[in-house]
Design an enzyme around this catalytic site. Structure first.
Site: not given
Ligand code: NAD
Length: 269
Positions: A157, A153
């Site tokens: 995040k 990600h």
């Protein structure tokens, strides 16, 4: 056309849903709401995304006369009001909000005794299909392979592994009778010893602007099977949410009730 209300209309998901509903075959946006202090209140629902006027003004409360289904991508604290509203007025409910506790889950399950409710922590059709494929693979080769899940990600995040990685792991664990609390391996560093038999490993990559990638690996002797999902835009969650909303609205209008997930929506086993 079935009438949909979007709660959290100024949020990232809310705005994406408003945009997609401008050109939808089965659903029409008739209501939008947001938290009491939102700058979107009393503005057109398309305003924040620079859309042409949608004709729907963002309000603090929903009007039950003007909708068939509520789509909720907000915050766990907002959920109980939306659930009681749908229950009181006999409306379908599609919930994508994550981070729910046991009390909110109980509330949604109880609502399923009166109305049709879909709860989906990940509404992407592709991710749900991958979970189903991974469960099938686990049934066939799970016991003779080492199972690893790798997720990547963007750098912003803040949690790991992703909820989607855990969802994929849980789909496999359910088939194999495993408990992720006991059988999940979330960190490796230093003298780790050999890989524990029957464990499910999770690895995390963070960087740049990766929207979300997940690979489930079944690693055997002389062969490896990989199931990969790559997201490039959050619009996939909105598309899946609208598919769930279509499904749950049809059911509600037929007078059915129940508590469902994306597996039922997509007809996956
Ligand atoms: P966001 O912060 O951009 O938007 C949240 C919206 O909810 C805002 O409009 C905010 O004003 C509203 N809101 C917050 N508290 C509220 C309250 N008490 N009452 C009424 N409205 C309230 O967040 P987002 O990225 O749009 O995500 C929203 C939720 O959906 C999160 O829980 C997120 O994790 C979840 N999500 C789920 C999926 C999925 O596939 N199911 C995908 C993306 C996001």
């Amino acid at each position: 056309m079935n009438r949909v209300a979007i709660t959290g209309a100024s949020g990232r998901m809310g705005r994406t849903l408003v945009r997609l509903l401008q050109n939808h075959d089965e659903l029409v946006l008739t209501q939008a709401s947001d938290r009491h202090d939102s700058p979107a209140i009393d503005r057109d629902a398309g305003f924040l995304d620079n859309l042409p006027d949608t004709g729907v003004t963002v309000a603090r409360e929903l009007d039950a006369q003007q909708l068939d289904t509520v789509i909720d991508f907000t915050h766990p604290t907002a959920l109980s009001d939306h659930v009681s509203f749908c229950r009181r007025h006999n409306k379908a409910l599609m919930v994508g909000t994550t981070g729910l506790g046991d009390s909110e889950l109980d509330l949604l399950k109880a609502a399923g005794e009166d109305i049709c409710v879909v709860l989906a922590a990940n509404t992407s059709v592709g991710v749900n299909l991958c979970a189903s494929l991974a469960a099938t693979a686990a049934e066939v080769i799970g016991p003779v392979t080492d199972i690893e899940i790798v997720e990547s990600h963007h750098r912003h995040k803040v949690d790991a592994p992703s909820g989607t990685a855990l969802y994929l792991g849980q789909s496999i664990a359910d088939v194999l009778g495993k408990d992720l609390k006991r059988d999940g391996v979330y960190q490796r560093h230093g003298q780790t010893g050999e890989r524990p038999d029957g464990s499910i490993g999770f690895s995390t990559i963070r960087g740049g602007d990766i929207a979300g990638e997940h690979t489930v690996m079944f690693i055997g002797e002389n062969e490896r099977i990989e199931i990969t999902h790559r997201a490039t835009d959050r619009v996939i969650f909105a598309r899946g949410a609208l598919r769930a909303a279509e499904w749950v609205t049809r059911k509600q209008l037929k007078g059915e009730k129940g508590f469902f997930g994306m597996r039922e929506v997509l007809g996956l086993n």
